[in-house]
Design a protein around this motif. Structure first.
Motif, PDB file in Angstrom:
ATOM      1  N   LEU A 447       0.819  -1.217   0.000  1.00 46.90           N
ATOM      2  CA  LEU A 447       0.000   0.000   0.000  1.00 46.90           C
ATOM      3  C   LEU A 447       0.853   1.268   0.000  1.00 46.90           C
ATOM      4  CD1 LEU A 447      -2.957  -0.944   2.384  1.00 46.90           C
ATOM      5  CD2 LEU A 447      -2.838  -1.032  -0.115  1.00 46.90           C
ATOM      6  N   ASP A 448       2.155   1.097   0.093  1.00 54.15           N
ATOM      7  CA  ASP A 448       3.043   2.259  -0.011  1.00 54.15           C
ATOM      8  C   ASP A 448       3.292   2.630  -1.465  1.00 54.15           C
ATOM      9  OD1 ASP A 448       3.261   2.242   2.741  1.00 54.15           O
ATOM     10  OD2 ASP A 448       5.118   1.070   2.739  1.00 54.15           O
ATOM     11  N   GLU A 449       2.874   1.743  -2.389  1.00 58.61           N
ATOM     12  CA  GLU A 449       3.198   1.928  -3.801  1.00 58.61           C
ATOM     13  C   GLU A 449       1.991   2.245  -4.660  1.00 58.61           C
ATOM     14  OE1 GLU A 449       5.086  -1.721  -4.804  1.00 58.61           O
ATOM     15  OE2 GLU A 449       6.762  -1.457  -3.400  1.00 58.61           O
ATOM     16  N   VAL A 450       0.860   2.582  -4.049  1.00 59.26           N
ATOM     17  CA  VAL A 450      -0.359   2.871  -4.816  1.00 59.26           C
ATOM     18  C   VAL A 450      -0.767   4.330  -4.589  1.00 59.26           C
ATOM     19  CG1 VAL A 450      -1.130   0.480  -4.630  1.00 59.26           C
ATOM     20  CG2 VAL A 450      -1.899   2.153  -2.930  1.00 59.26           C
ATOM     21  N   GLY A 451      -1.703   4.781  -5.426  1.00 58.99           N
ATOM     22  CA  GLY A 451      -2.220   6.126  -5.266  1.00 58.99           C
ATOM     23  C   GLY A 451      -3.279   6.183  -4.172  1.00 58.99           C
ATOM     24  N   TYR A 452      -3.551   7.383  -3.710  1.00 61.99           N
ATOM     25  CA  TYR A 452      -4.534   7.588  -2.643  1.00 61.99           C
ATOM     26  C   TYR A 452      -5.480   8.721  -3.005  1.00 61.99           C
ATOM     27  CZ  TYR A 452      -2.157   4.472   0.638  1.00 61.99           C
ATOM     28  OH  TYR A 452      -1.617   3.369   1.247  1.00 61.99           O
ATOM     29  N   GLU A 453      -6.701   8.636  -2.471  1.00 61.16           N
ATOM     30  CA  GLU A 453      -7.688   9.708  -2.606  1.00 61.16           C
ATOM     31  C   GLU A 453      -8.210  10.079  -1.229  1.00 61.16           C
ATOM     32  OE1 GLU A 453     -10.732   8.376  -5.245  1.00 61.16           O
ATOM     33  OE2 GLU A 453      -9.472   8.500  -7.052  1.00 61.16           O
ATOM     34  N   LEU A 454      -8.454  11.367  -1.029  1.00 61.48           N
ATOM     35  CA  LEU A 454      -8.948  11.837   0.265  1.00 61.48           C
ATOM     36  C   LEU A 454     -10.435  11.544   0.399  1.00 61.48           C
ATOM     37  CD1 LEU A 454      -8.373  13.487   2.896  1.00 61.48           C
ATOM     38  CD2 LEU A 454      -9.177  15.504   1.619  1.00 61.48           C
ATOM     39  N   ASP A 455     -10.808  10.905   1.481  1.00 65.89           N
ATOM     40  CA  ASP A 455     -12.235  10.751   1.804  1.00 65.89           C
ATOM     41  C   ASP A 455     -12.690  12.084   2.389  1.00 65.89           C
ATOM     42  OD1 ASP A 455     -14.600  10.287   3.553  1.00 65.89           O
ATOM     43  OD2 ASP A 455     -14.368   8.214   2.892  1.00 65.89           O
ATOM     44  N   PRO A 456     -13.612  12.794   1.710  1.00 64.10           N
ATOM     45  CA  PRO A 456     -13.958  14.153   2.137  1.00 64.10           C
ATOM     46  C   PRO A 456     -14.703  14.222   3.469  1.00 64.10           C
ATOM     47  CG  PRO A 456     -15.436  13.419   0.395  1.00 64.10           C
ATOM     48  CD  PRO A 456     -14.374  12.374   0.514  1.00 64.10           C
ATOM     49  N   VAL A 457     -15.319  13.149   3.876  1.00 64.26           N
ATOM     50  CA  VAL A 457     -16.067  13.145   5.140  1.00 64.26           C
ATOM     51  C   VAL A 457     -15.171  12.746   6.306  1.00 64.26           C
ATOM     52  CG1 VAL A 457     -18.021  12.154   6.402  1.00 64.26           C
ATOM     53  CG2 VAL A 457     -18.226  12.632   3.951  1.00 64.26           C
ATOM     54  N   PHE A 458     -14.435  11.655   6.137  1.00 68.52           N
ATOM     55  CA  PHE A 458     -13.634  11.142   7.246  1.00 68.52           C
ATOM     56  C   PHE A 458     -12.195  11.646   7.235  1.00 68.52           C
ATOM     57  CE2 PHE A 458     -17.132   8.103   6.736  1.00 68.52           C
ATOM     58  CZ  PHE A 458     -17.694   8.248   8.001  1.00 68.52           C
ATOM     59  N   ASN A 459     -11.825  12.428   6.199  1.00 68.81           N
ATOM     60  CA  ASN A 459     -10.556  13.133   6.191  1.00 68.81           C
ATOM     61  C   ASN A 459      -9.362  12.174   6.283  1.00 68.81           C
ATOM     62  OD1 ASN A 459      -8.861  15.425   6.150  1.00 68.81           O
ATOM     63  ND2 ASN A 459      -8.843  15.560   8.389  1.00 68.81           N
ATOM     64  N   VAL A 460      -9.459  11.038   5.588  1.00 68.67           N
ATOM     65  CA  VAL A 460      -8.374  10.068   5.572  1.00 68.67           C
ATOM     66  C   VAL A 460      -8.029   9.708   4.138  1.00 68.67           C
ATOM     67  CG1 VAL A 460      -8.825   9.060   7.844  1.00 68.67           C
ATOM     68  CG2 VAL A 460     -10.045   8.174   5.848  1.00 68.67           C
ATOM     69  N   GLN A 461      -6.813   9.237   3.940  1.00 68.78           N
ATOM     70  CA  GLN A 461      -6.333   8.855   2.616  1.00 68.78           C
ATOM     71  C   GLN A 461      -6.684   7.389   2.352  1.00 68.78           C
ATOM     72  OE1 GLN A 461      -4.945  10.808   0.318  1.00 68.78           O
ATOM     73  NE2 GLN A 461      -4.947  12.638   1.616  1.00 68.78           N
ATOM     74  N   VAL A 462      -7.443   7.159   1.279  1.00 66.05           N
ATOM     75  CA  VAL A 462      -7.918   5.827   0.935  1.00 66.05           C
ATOM     76  C   VAL A 462      -7.198   5.353  -0.326  1.00 66.05           C
ATOM     77  CG1 VAL A 462      -9.943   4.441   0.297  1.00 66.05           C
ATOM     78  CG2 VAL A 462     -10.177   6.326   1.941  1.00 66.05           C
TER      79      VAL A 462
END
Length: 519
Positions: A447-462
């Motif tokens: 999971l260190d080698e993939v892209g991430y998107e911000l969850d706008p409600v929970f404010n975490v990187q998914v």
């Protein structure tokens, strides 16, 4: 006062440190349990089939009064504690008692714990759950004593308890009294509560977590309340188990508090949890599992007695377990949550500030049966993923965690083992194979080698992808048929996070408060 010696001097007969075979035999002869087809002992704990938090107290001793977080612990006067002890002495007079002398802690910081039981099976339980000495201790005086006499029932009007059952810790006396309830988990968690009182004062972080280690020596920790998957996910055939529930983190790394495992076994199947299945053999204790009287086969699918069915066994029943239970500084930490709302992402990578926020929040759902009165999943916030066992302020444990994460560069992930596609009753529990794939990816660095998107409600990187998991599963909104219902439910849960965190006030740095959901 030597509380243990005073009680043992009253007993009719005292059995010291009996071996497993003898304790099993005594259990059967006394009619306390039955032998199952696998060789494990099956016992029933009566009406108390889970912990009873409303019956747990801390003695308000002048020596410890200023240290205890009374907002999270119920006081009982030292005088009432002393009088209850005297009544238990009278109850024990002339009875046959069982003693086990063991340790809490596999590392250099271990403490000597003495258990005094009236039931043979409970003495077998603690023999298997705690660290067993290689030889009789040179100094038989314990650091801490647990006296568990389930047949003795309190009188609430007289004793100041809430019911006939009681679990009372006196940190100054280094003693816990348990009566009225046969549920063995009360003994286990009482020792952990004492560890949580003692270790932070030494700069050691005590943790409600499981731990395992990979072939490269990489240690991983799994935090979470009962039923979130600590035992299941740490018993990984590809990694070696250190322990399944309680650990400490000191300057040399981590060590297991216990010498055994206490696994939930409802719906247990060999194909999904082979290590736990095969550990349920002679020497193991099954609590409240339905057993066929004719064949003595256990029915792990049955909830006829409780959903909180349990199996207790030594950690070395798990192939390749690390003995003694020690490991290096953790490379990865996983916070496990069973989200009954079904809106948290299956996995999110946390910044150090987010890790502190979610550690203090400790969000999950209490699962049916783990506590008395819980019949369906119930959303809760349990600081440090173990509030019922924290005698000190949660901030004391959080401060230690933050310091250790920073010192050792530990990565932290939030993993939801709860519901997907809708809330409890509508959606389904997260697929165990998917959760295992997510845990493996997090620990092995995928999971260190993939892209991430911000969850706008929970404010975490998914993460946008994870090996072995369909991409749509990673985004919980996509698994709901009714997207508007998801949005509403997610906003409601985020607001709960914000409301809960207010209790920490200005004692928490603003950057940690800002790392939480957008409520």
């Amino acid at each position: 006062m030597d509380y243990d010696q005073k009680m043992l001097s009253k007993a009719g007969k005292v059995n010291y440190n009996l071996p497993v075979a003898v304790l099993a035999e005594r259990t059967l002869l006394a009619g306390e349990g039955m032998l199952t087809a696998s060789g494990a002992l099956r016992v029933a704990t009566g009406k108390y089939t889970g912990r009873s938090p409303n019956d747990k107290f801390v003695a308000d001793s002048p020596a410890t009064n200023g240290e205890i977080d009374w907002g999270n612990n119920k006081p009982i006067s030292a005088d009432k504690f002393a009088r209850l002890y005297e009544r238990m002495l009278d109850y024990a007079a002339g009875r046959e008692l069982y003693v086990f002398d063991g340790f809490a802690g596999s590392g250099g910081e271990r403490i000597a714990v003495r258990f005094i039981n009236e039931l043979a099976w409970q003495n077998l339980f603690v023999h298997q759950l705690f660290v067993r000495p290689d030889a009789p201790p040179a100094d038989p005086r314990p650091d801490f004593t647990v006296i568990c006499l389930p047949g003795f029932k309190a009188d609430p009007a007289r004793d100041g308890t809430n019911s006939e059952a009681f679990i009372i810790l006196d940190f100054a006396a280094r003693l816990v009294l348990i009566g009225g309830s046969q549920y063995a988990g009360e003994m286990k968690k009482s020792v952990f509560t004492y560890i949580n009182y003692l270790m932070p004062k030494k700069g050691i972080l005590s943790m409600h977590c499981s731990a395992n280690i990979g072939a490269k020596g990489d240690t991983a920790l799994f935090f979470g309340l009962s039923g979130t998957g600590k035992t299941t996910l740490s018993a990984d055939p590809g990694r070696r188990l250190i322990g399944d529930d309680e650990h400490c983190w000191h300057d040399g790394g981590i060590f297991n508090v216990e010498g055994g495992c206490y696994a939930k076994c409802i719906k247990l199947k060999h194909e999904t949890e082979p290590q736990i299945w095969e550990a349920i053999r002679f020497g193991a204790v099954l609590e409240n599992v339905v057993v066929d009287e004719a064949t003595r086969e256990a029915d792990f699918d049955s909830e006829a007695i409780t959903e909180n069915t349990r199996a207790a066994y030594p950690v070395d029943y798990i192939p390749g377990a690390v003995i003694p239970g020690v490991g290096g500084h953790p490379k990865t930490i996983v916070f496990l949550t069973a989200d009954a709302f079904g809106v948290l992402p299956p996995v999110a990578k946390l910044s150090p500030e987010q890790a502190m926020y979610h550690f203090l929040s400790g969000y999950t759902s209490k699962l049916a049966g783990t506590e008395r009165g819980i019949t369906a999943p119930e959303a809760t916030f349990s600081s440090c993923f173990g509030a019922p066992f924290l005698p000190l302020s949660p901030l004391a444990y959080a401060k230690l965690l933050g310091e250790k994460i920073a010192a050792h560069g530990t990565g932290v992930f939030l993993i939801n083992t709860g519901w997907s596609g809708g809330p409890y009753g509508v959606g389904k529990r997260m697929s165990l194979p998917y959760t295992r794939a997510i845990v493996t990816a997090a620990i092995e660095g995928a999971l260190d080698e993939v892209g991430y998107e911000l969850d706008p409600v929970f404010n975490v990187q998914v993460p946008v992808s994870c090996p072995g998991v369909p991409a749509e599963v990673l985004k919980p909104r996509q698994t709901w048929a009714d997207k508007a219902a998801y949005d509403k439910t997610a906003a409601e849960l985020a607001a709960r996070f914000v409301k809960n965190f207010v209790k920490f006030g200005k004692d928490v740095p603003p950057e940690i408060t800002a790392a939480g959901p957008r409520g």
